[in-house]
Design a protein around this motif. Sequence first.
Motif, short mmCIF file in Angstrom:
data_model
loop_
_atom_site.label_atom_id
_atom_site.label_comp_id
_atom_site.label_asym_id
_atom_site.label_seq_id
_atom_site.Cartn_x
_atom_site.Cartn_y
_atom_site.Cartn_z
N SER A 207 12.82 -3.61 -1.71
CA SER A 207 13.53 -2.51 -2.34
C SER A 207 13.51 -1.26 -1.46
O SER A 207 12.47 -0.89 -0.92
N PRO A 208 14.65 -0.57 -1.34
CA PRO A 208 14.68 0.67 -0.56
C PRO A 208 14.16 1.87 -1.35
O PRO A 208 14.00 2.95 -0.79
N PHE A 209 13.88 1.68 -2.64
CA PHE A 209 13.44 2.79 -3.49
C PHE A 209 11.96 2.63 -3.83
O PHE A 209 11.56 1.63 -4.45
N PRO A 210 11.12 3.59 -3.46
CA PRO A 210 9.69 3.49 -3.77
C PRO A 210 9.41 3.26 -5.25
O PRO A 210 8.53 2.48 -5.61
N SER A 211 10.17 3.90 -6.13
CA SER A 211 9.92 3.75 -7.57
C SER A 211 10.17 2.32 -8.03
O SER A 211 9.38 1.76 -8.81
N GLN A 212 11.26 1.71 -7.57
CA GLN A 212 11.55 0.34 -7.96
C GLN A 212 10.58 -0.64 -7.30
O GLN A 212 10.18 -1.64 -7.89
N ALA B 133 5.19 7.40 -15.68
CA ALA B 133 6.06 8.45 -15.17
C ALA B 133 7.40 7.89 -14.71
O ALA B 133 8.43 8.55 -14.81
N ILE B 134 7.38 6.65 -14.21
CA ILE B 134 8.61 6.02 -13.72
C ILE B 134 9.49 5.57 -14.88
O ILE B 134 10.71 5.77 -14.86
N GLU C 99 12.18 14.32 -4.99
CA GLU C 99 10.92 14.42 -4.23
C GLU C 99 9.82 13.56 -4.82
O GLU C 99 8.86 13.21 -4.13
N SER C 100 9.93 13.20 -6.10
CA SER C 100 8.88 12.39 -6.72
C SER C 100 8.81 10.98 -6.12
O SER C 100 7.80 10.29 -6.27
N GLU C 101 9.89 10.55 -5.44
CA GLU C 101 9.83 9.26 -4.73
C GLU C 101 8.73 9.29 -3.67
O GLU C 101 8.08 8.28 -3.41
N ASP C 102 8.51 10.46 -3.06
CA ASP C 102 7.48 10.58 -2.03
C ASP C 102 6.09 10.41 -2.62
O ASP C 102 5.19 9.83 -1.99
N VAL C 103 5.89 10.92 -3.84
CA VAL C 103 4.59 10.77 -4.51
C VAL C 103 4.31 9.30 -4.77
O VAL C 103 3.22 8.79 -4.50
N ILE C 104 5.31 8.60 -5.29
CA ILE C 104 5.16 7.17 -5.58
C ILE C 104 4.94 6.38 -4.30
O ILE C 104 4.13 5.45 -4.24
N TYR C 105 5.66 6.76 -3.26
CA TYR C 105 5.54 6.10 -1.95
C TYR C 105 4.09 6.11 -1.45
O TYR C 105 3.61 5.14 -0.86
N GLU C 106 3.38 7.20 -1.73
CA GLU C 106 1.99 7.31 -1.28
C GLU C 106 1.04 6.44 -2.10
O GLU C 106 -0.05 6.09 -1.61
N ILE C 107 1.42 6.08 -3.31
CA ILE C 107 0.56 5.25 -4.16
C ILE C 107 0.81 3.76 -3.92
O ILE C 107 0.00 2.91 -4.30
N ILE C 108 1.91 3.42 -3.30
CA ILE C 108 2.28 2.02 -3.13
C ILE C 108 1.20 1.19 -2.41
O ILE C 108 0.96 0.04 -2.79
N PRO C 109 0.52 1.70 -1.37
CA PRO C 109 -0.53 0.86 -0.75
C PRO C 109 -1.60 0.39 -1.73
O PRO C 109 -2.18 -0.67 -1.55
#
Length: 407
Positions: A230-235, A359-360, A378-388
């Motif tokens: 997925s190209p979207f961190p949230s998805q 939140a998503i 900008e909240s995509e960036d927050v989620i992106y950091e939690i993905i690991p």
Amino acid sequence: MTLNEHISTRLATFGITSEIRQDTLHLTIDGNEIRIRRDEDLENAYANYRRARSKNFDANDRTYILNNSVEVPLARLDLDIFREGDDATFNGEPNRKIVIQRASASYAFAHFDSPEYAQYFKSFVHQRITRNLSSRSAKPLAFIFFRPITATYMAGGRKTPNNIKETAIEAIRACLLKLAVERRICYEIFRPRARRSISKVDSLIEPEWTIPKVTYDPNIVSFYKVARSSPFPSQSYLAYYHVLEYYFLRVSEDSLHHQLKTLLNRPNFSVNSDGLDRLISLVRKQAAQDDETEMLRKVLQRFTSEEDFIAYVANLESDFGEKLYSKKRVIFGESLEISLKEGHAISNAAKLMKHVRNAIVHSSDKYKREECHIPLSESEDVIYEIIPIVRYFAEQVIFGTATPRQL
């Protein structure tokens, strides 16, 4: 100054030596000489670029204002790679126009002159022009420049409106929705990701190319592949979370089964009021305890060594050079952290992941803006950091539920 001379001067700031011979640019990169052939169209465009009365490139969002026009880069959201060109022109009054197409040469020159180009050269141009060094043919001059798909708003007339950028963004967003509704073509105005990037912690691993000796659950593997692609961190986050959620009831009920078996198999157990009350009490207690965060924690504990997880987070933070997870920070309206202590790390991780998931999925207006996620913001960036974190647990579940396969 000619275009070749300008390129030569700019690349010299990156330590690239060059020489112009008979209108051909010769670059020396990593000890290799690379010829860049002349492009008359780009040279003519550069002459016009230099004569422009007013131009400004904003390195923060990569927007470009030229006289009475605003050009913004677009990010393609859909994955229909076989679709034909998406060039489009929208007309409006008075004399307004929005054009979606490959970036103008003027945009490319402005980006070339901006601070953004240094990283772009390092990440893309260097590899592009040094590829296939065995070929003796000259490289196209276009290889030097960044030319994404852009939307250009043209206000008409010679006078530049004071609020042209804000007006342009609003009009472009409206046109992008029109494209999505009527043509199923999905673009969004490009938003550069925060400078802090976690991509380096997800570098490719050189595989051993051996056939695994186990069978993985195809259902959770499907969720994992969706998350990876997925190209979207949230998805992506939600798909990883679904891997964990897939085992909520199974792990929770397994725990209850063991407790019930222990009670029922006791020699002194009797099917009387007292015995039945104890059975009912066990079931009710289990139901009361099993909210979603608790079920998530049980899944994490079933398939993950807390000691290994603590080491994983410590290594992540070492790579980042900051305590991104183990120091309290406000995430979607709540102060959270993962304490790197046994007995706390997995519980903290479960609380964090459940909070981000909420939140998503919750967009109701009962929530404050900082408490919920808005796609493409900008909240995509927050989620992106939690993905690991969520990806680590998803992989442990996939590995932990695999079964030996007959060879």
